[in-house]
Design a protein around this motif. Structure first.
Motif, PDB file in Angstrom:
ATOM      1  N   LEU A 102       8.074  -2.626  11.443  1.00  0.00           N
ATOM      2  CA  LEU A 102       8.746  -1.594  12.232  1.00  0.00           C
ATOM      3  C   LEU A 102       7.755  -0.505  12.632  1.00  0.00           C
ATOM      4  CD1 LEU A 102      11.210  -0.204  13.452  1.00  0.00           C
ATOM      5  CD2 LEU A 102      11.666   0.798  11.190  1.00  0.00           C
ATOM      6  N   ALA A 103       6.908  -0.092  11.697  1.00  0.00           N
ATOM      7  CA  ALA A 103       5.928   0.946  11.993  1.00  0.00           C
ATOM      8  C   ALA A 103       4.954   0.484  13.069  1.00  0.00           C
ATOM      9  CB  ALA A 103       5.171   1.333  10.725  1.00  0.00           C
ATOM     10  N   ARG A 104       4.523  -0.754  12.984  1.00  0.00           N
ATOM     11  CA  ARG A 104       3.580  -1.280  13.966  1.00  0.00           C
ATOM     12  C   ARG A 104       4.203  -1.309  15.351  1.00  0.00           C
ATOM     13  NH1 ARG A 104       2.556  -4.729  18.319  1.00  0.00           N
ATOM     14  NH2 ARG A 104       0.315  -5.100  18.397  1.00  0.00           N
ATOM     15  N   GLU A 105       5.419  -1.846  15.450  1.00  0.00           N
ATOM     16  CA  GLU A 105       6.067  -1.981  16.761  1.00  0.00           C
ATOM     17  C   GLU A 105       6.460  -0.620  17.330  1.00  0.00           C
ATOM     18  OE1 GLU A 105       6.058  -4.836  18.400  1.00  0.00           O
ATOM     19  OE2 GLU A 105       4.972  -5.556  16.634  1.00  0.00           O
TER      20      GLU A 105
ATOM     21  N   LYS B 282       5.246   8.327  17.490  1.00  0.00           N
ATOM     22  CA  LYS B 282       4.352   8.779  16.433  1.00  0.00           C
ATOM     23  C   LYS B 282       5.049   8.493  15.103  1.00  0.00           C
ATOM     24  CE  LYS B 282       1.390  12.630  15.096  1.00  0.00           C
ATOM     25  NZ  LYS B 282       1.077  14.061  15.321  1.00  0.00           N
ATOM     26  N   THR B 283       4.479   7.571  14.337  1.00  0.00           N
ATOM     27  CA  THR B 283       5.183   6.997  13.191  1.00  0.00           C
ATOM     28  C   THR B 283       4.396   7.170  11.908  1.00  0.00           C
ATOM     29  OG1 THR B 283       6.144   5.315  14.652  1.00  0.00           O
ATOM     30  CG2 THR B 283       6.224   4.876  12.289  1.00  0.00           C
ATOM     31  N   LYS B 284       5.110   7.484  10.840  1.00  0.00           N
ATOM     32  CA  LYS B 284       4.506   7.562   9.507  1.00  0.00           C
ATOM     33  C   LYS B 284       5.297   6.680   8.548  1.00  0.00           C
ATOM     34  CE  LYS B 284       2.866  11.323   7.346  1.00  0.00           C
ATOM     35  NZ  LYS B 284       1.618  10.877   6.714  1.00  0.00           N
ATOM     36  N   ILE B 285       4.573   5.917   7.724  1.00  0.00           N
ATOM     37  CA  ILE B 285       5.190   5.214   6.594  1.00  0.00           C
ATOM     38  C   ILE B 285       5.014   6.077   5.362  1.00  0.00           C
ATOM     39  CG2 ILE B 285       5.149   3.218   5.071  1.00  0.00           C
ATOM     40  CD1 ILE B 285       4.124   1.526   7.337  1.00  0.00           C
ATOM     41  N   GLY B 286       6.117   6.400   4.704  1.00  0.00           N
ATOM     42  CA  GLY B 286       6.072   7.075   3.419  1.00  0.00           C
ATOM     43  C   GLY B 286       6.237   6.039   2.328  1.00  0.00           C
TER      44      GLY B 286
ATOM     45  N   GLU C 213       3.281   3.197  -8.056  1.00  0.00           N
ATOM     46  CA  GLU C 213       2.566   2.299  -8.961  1.00  0.00           C
ATOM     47  C   GLU C 213       1.827   1.202  -8.193  1.00  0.00           C
ATOM     48  OE1 GLU C 213       4.998   0.732 -12.034  1.00  0.00           O
ATOM     49  OE2 GLU C 213       5.564   2.693 -12.836  1.00  0.00           O
ATOM     50  N   GLN C 214       2.483   0.623  -7.173  1.00  0.00           N
ATOM     51  CA  GLN C 214       1.877  -0.490  -6.461  1.00  0.00           C
ATOM     52  C   GLN C 214       1.267  -0.071  -5.121  1.00  0.00           C
ATOM     53  OE1 GLN C 214       4.231  -4.094  -6.369  1.00  0.00           O
ATOM     54  NE2 GLN C 214       5.367  -3.489  -8.178  1.00  0.00           N
ATOM     55  N   ALA C 215       1.929   0.823  -4.392  1.00  0.00           N
ATOM     56  CA  ALA C 215       1.412   1.351  -3.123  1.00  0.00           C
ATOM     57  C   ALA C 215       0.936   0.236  -2.198  1.00  0.00           C
ATOM     58  CB  ALA C 215       0.294   2.355  -3.391  1.00  0.00           C
ATOM     59  N   THR C 216       1.749  -0.818  -2.053  1.00  0.00           N
ATOM     60  CA  THR C 216       1.314  -1.971  -1.274  1.00  0.00           C
ATOM     61  C   THR C 216       1.180  -1.664   0.216  1.00  0.00           C
ATOM     62  OG1 THR C 216       3.618  -2.727  -1.151  1.00  0.00           O
ATOM     63  CG2 THR C 216       2.246  -3.652  -2.904  1.00  0.00           C
ATOM     64  N   SER C 217       2.033  -0.799   0.745  1.00  0.00           N
ATOM     65  CA  SER C 217       1.914  -0.456   2.162  1.00  0.00           C
ATOM     66  C   SER C 217       0.647   0.352   2.426  1.00  0.00           C
ATOM     67  CB  SER C 217       3.150   0.316   2.641  1.00  0.00           C
ATOM     68  OG  SER C 217       4.234  -0.565   2.861  1.00  0.00           O
ATOM     69  N   ALA C 218       0.290   1.218   1.490  1.00  0.00           N
ATOM     70  CA  ALA C 218      -0.948   1.982   1.634  1.00  0.00           C
ATOM     71  C   ALA C 218      -2.158   1.046   1.580  1.00  0.00           C
ATOM     72  CB  ALA C 218      -1.041   3.040   0.548  1.00  0.00           C
ATOM     73  N   ASP C 219      -2.131   0.066   0.688  1.00  0.00           N
ATOM     74  CA  ASP C 219      -3.226  -0.901   0.606  1.00  0.00           C
ATOM     75  C   ASP C 219      -3.325  -1.714   1.893  1.00  0.00           C
ATOM     76  OD1 ASP C 219      -3.915  -0.076  -1.924  1.00  0.00           O
ATOM     77  OD2 ASP C 219      -2.801  -1.661  -2.952  1.00  0.00           O
ATOM     78  N   TRP C 220      -2.168  -2.130   2.407  1.00  0.00           N
ATOM     79  CA  TRP C 220      -2.150  -2.875   3.677  1.00  0.00           C
ATOM     80  C   TRP C 220      -2.731  -2.030   4.800  1.00  0.00           C
ATOM     81  CZ3 TRP C 220       0.836  -1.315   7.966  1.00  0.00           C
ATOM     82  CH2 TRP C 220       0.853  -2.211   9.044  1.00  0.00           C
ATOM     83  N   HIS C 221      -2.407  -0.760   4.826  1.00  0.00           N
ATOM     84  CA  HIS C 221      -2.916   0.143   5.858  1.00  0.00           C
ATOM     85  C   HIS C 221      -4.440   0.243   5.806  1.00  0.00           C
ATOM     86  CE1 HIS C 221      -2.889   3.403   8.717  1.00  0.00           C
ATOM     87  NE2 HIS C 221      -3.423   4.257   7.869  1.00  0.00           N
ATOM     88  N   ARG C 222      -4.991   0.296   4.595  1.00  0.00           N
ATOM     89  CA  ARG C 222      -6.449   0.342   4.457  1.00  0.00           C
ATOM     90  C   ARG C 222      -7.088  -0.932   4.996  1.00  0.00           C
ATOM     91  NH1 ARG C 222      -5.270   3.739  -0.078  1.00  0.00           N
ATOM     92  NH2 ARG C 222      -4.760   1.966  -1.427  1.00  0.00           N
ATOM     93  N   ARG C 223      -6.450  -2.077   4.745  1.00  0.00           N
ATOM     94  CA  ARG C 223      -6.991  -3.338   5.284  1.00  0.00           C
ATOM     95  C   ARG C 223      -6.942  -3.319   6.804  1.00  0.00           C
ATOM     96  NH1 ARG C 223      -3.755  -5.425   1.054  1.00  0.00           N
ATOM     97  NH2 ARG C 223      -2.202  -6.319   2.469  1.00  0.00           N
TER      98      ARG C 223
ATOM     99  N   ALA D 250      -0.237   3.010  12.436  1.00  0.00           N
ATOM    100  CA  ALA D 250       0.600   4.163  12.079  1.00  0.00           C
ATOM    101  C   ALA D 250      -0.001   4.880  10.881  1.00  0.00           C
ATOM    102  CB  ALA D 250       2.020   3.693  11.758  1.00  0.00           C
ATOM    103  N   SER D 251       0.375   6.119  10.691  1.00  0.00           N
ATOM    104  CA  SER D 251      -0.047   6.856   9.506  1.00  0.00           C
ATOM    105  C   SER D 251       0.715   6.341   8.287  1.00  0.00           C
ATOM    106  CB  SER D 251       0.236   8.352   9.701  1.00  0.00           C
ATOM    107  OG  SER D 251      -0.008   9.067   8.518  1.00  0.00           O
ATOM    108  N   VAL D 252       0.018   6.209   7.155  1.00  0.00           N
ATOM    109  CA  VAL D 252       0.645   5.784   5.901  1.00  0.00           C
ATOM    110  C   VAL D 252       0.193   6.729   4.797  1.00  0.00           C
ATOM    111  CG1 VAL D 252       0.974   3.942   4.218  1.00  0.00           C
ATOM    112  CG2 VAL D 252       0.654   3.369   6.634  1.00  0.00           C
ATOM    113  N   GLU D 253       1.157   7.183   4.002  1.00  0.00           N
ATOM    114  CA  GLU D 253       0.828   8.098   2.898  1.00  0.00           C
ATOM    115  C   GLU D 253       1.727   7.781   1.714  1.00  0.00           C
ATOM    116  OE1 GLU D 253       0.283  12.944   2.210  1.00  0.00           O
ATOM    117  OE2 GLU D 253       0.732  12.127   4.194  1.00  0.00           O
ATOM    118  N   VAL D 254       1.163   7.897   0.516  1.00  0.00           N
ATOM    119  CA  VAL D 254       1.926   7.651  -0.711  1.00  0.00           C
ATOM    120  C   VAL D 254       2.555   8.955  -1.183  1.00  0.00           C
ATOM    121  CG1 VAL D 254       1.829   6.846  -3.104  1.00  0.00           C
ATOM    122  CG2 VAL D 254       0.384   5.763  -1.356  1.00  0.00           C
ATOM    123  N   PHE D 255       3.851   8.896  -1.497  1.00  0.00           N
ATOM    124  CA  PHE D 255       4.586  10.056  -2.006  1.00  0.00           C
ATOM    125  C   PHE D 255       5.336   9.643  -3.266  1.00  0.00           C
ATOM    126  CE2 PHE D 255       4.444  10.570   2.626  1.00  0.00           C
ATOM    127  CZ  PHE D 255       3.881  11.835   2.746  1.00  0.00           C
ATOM    128  N   SER D 256       5.563  10.601  -4.145  1.00  0.00           N
ATOM    129  CA  SER D 256       6.319  10.300  -5.369  1.00  0.00           C
ATOM    130  C   SER D 256       7.818  10.512  -5.184  1.00  0.00           C
ATOM    131  CB  SER D 256       5.813  11.154  -6.539  1.00  0.00           C
ATOM    132  OG  SER D 256       5.918  12.531  -6.250  1.00  0.00           O
TER     133      SER D 256
END
Length: 209
Positions: free
Chosen positions: A23-26, A33-37, A42-52, A62-68
């Motif tokens: 969804l963020a990509r499309e 202007k899209t952000k994934i929160g 613990e896993q932060a898989t979307s953040a890891d995917w964003h780095r790749r 899209a912007s991706v950031e880890v939040f608690s």
């Protein structure tokens, strides 16, 4: 304030992060202007995917950031058109808090009763907590056959909830794409991309409703 779509799940692995990324990509490709929160600290898989994705130089990104917490994600969303919340791997008290602030809550599920029964219980719990059913929708993911898809749709309908058109079939190419920082709409196979596009477009249409 950003429009908010939250992806939640009753357990890890049903496709929550997969759909959040797509969804963020499309949406980004469409000019939002899209952000994934990513709320799975613990896993932060979307953040890891964003780095790749960034490492591979793939656009759009899209912007991706880890939040608690969802509150932290909301506080960072003022300058965005769309906030995509990738919820924790398992439903919890925080799921209700996420659902309260979201405009739409999407729960991916597989076709087995081991997936469907607890998934429906999650939505029943949200309704009991005061979340309108109109905000809750299922997305079928990791489906094996069209017969399984139809049976799952029937089960969800009988439980009183809507299901997005389209589904994600269980295909290695989807995993391979995400391993490379791509979304499931960007595989090497046109047919699989079309399938994924159909589901994401149904989600975008639901947002419009």
């Amino acid at each position: 304030m950003a429009w908010i779509v939250a992806f939640v799940s009753q357990k890890g692995g049903p496709g929550k992060s997969t759909l959040a990324r797509a969804l963020a990509r499309e949406s980004t490709s469409g000019g939002l202007k899209t952000k994934i929160g990513d709320l799975d600290t613990e896993q932060a898989t979307s953040a890891d995917w964003h780095r790749r994705r960034l490492a591979a130089g793939l656009q759009p990104a899209a912007s991706v950031e880890v939040f608690s917490t969802a509150a932290q994600a909301l506080a960072a969303a003022d300058n965005y058109d769309l906030l995509v919340i990738d919820g924790p791997a398992r439903a919890s008290k925080g799921t209700t808090e996420i659902a309260k602030v979201a405009d739409l809550v999407v729960q991916p599920t597989g076709a087995s009763l081991d997936d469907l029964i607890p998934a429906v219980k999650v939505f029943h719990g949200l309704v009991k907590a005061g979340i309108p059913r109109s905000k809750l929708v299922f997305a079928l993911s990791r489906i094996g056959t069209e017969a399984e898809e139809n049976d799952a749709r029937d089960y969800i309908q009988q439980a009183g909830y809507d299901t997005l058109d389209g589904c994600m079939f269980e295909k290695p190419a989807y995993r391979q794409a995400q391993n490379a920082g791509l979304s499931v709409t960007e595989t090497r196979y046109k047919g699989l991309n079309t399938r994924a596009d159909e589901l994401i477009q149904a989600l975008i249409n639901k947002m419009g409703d």
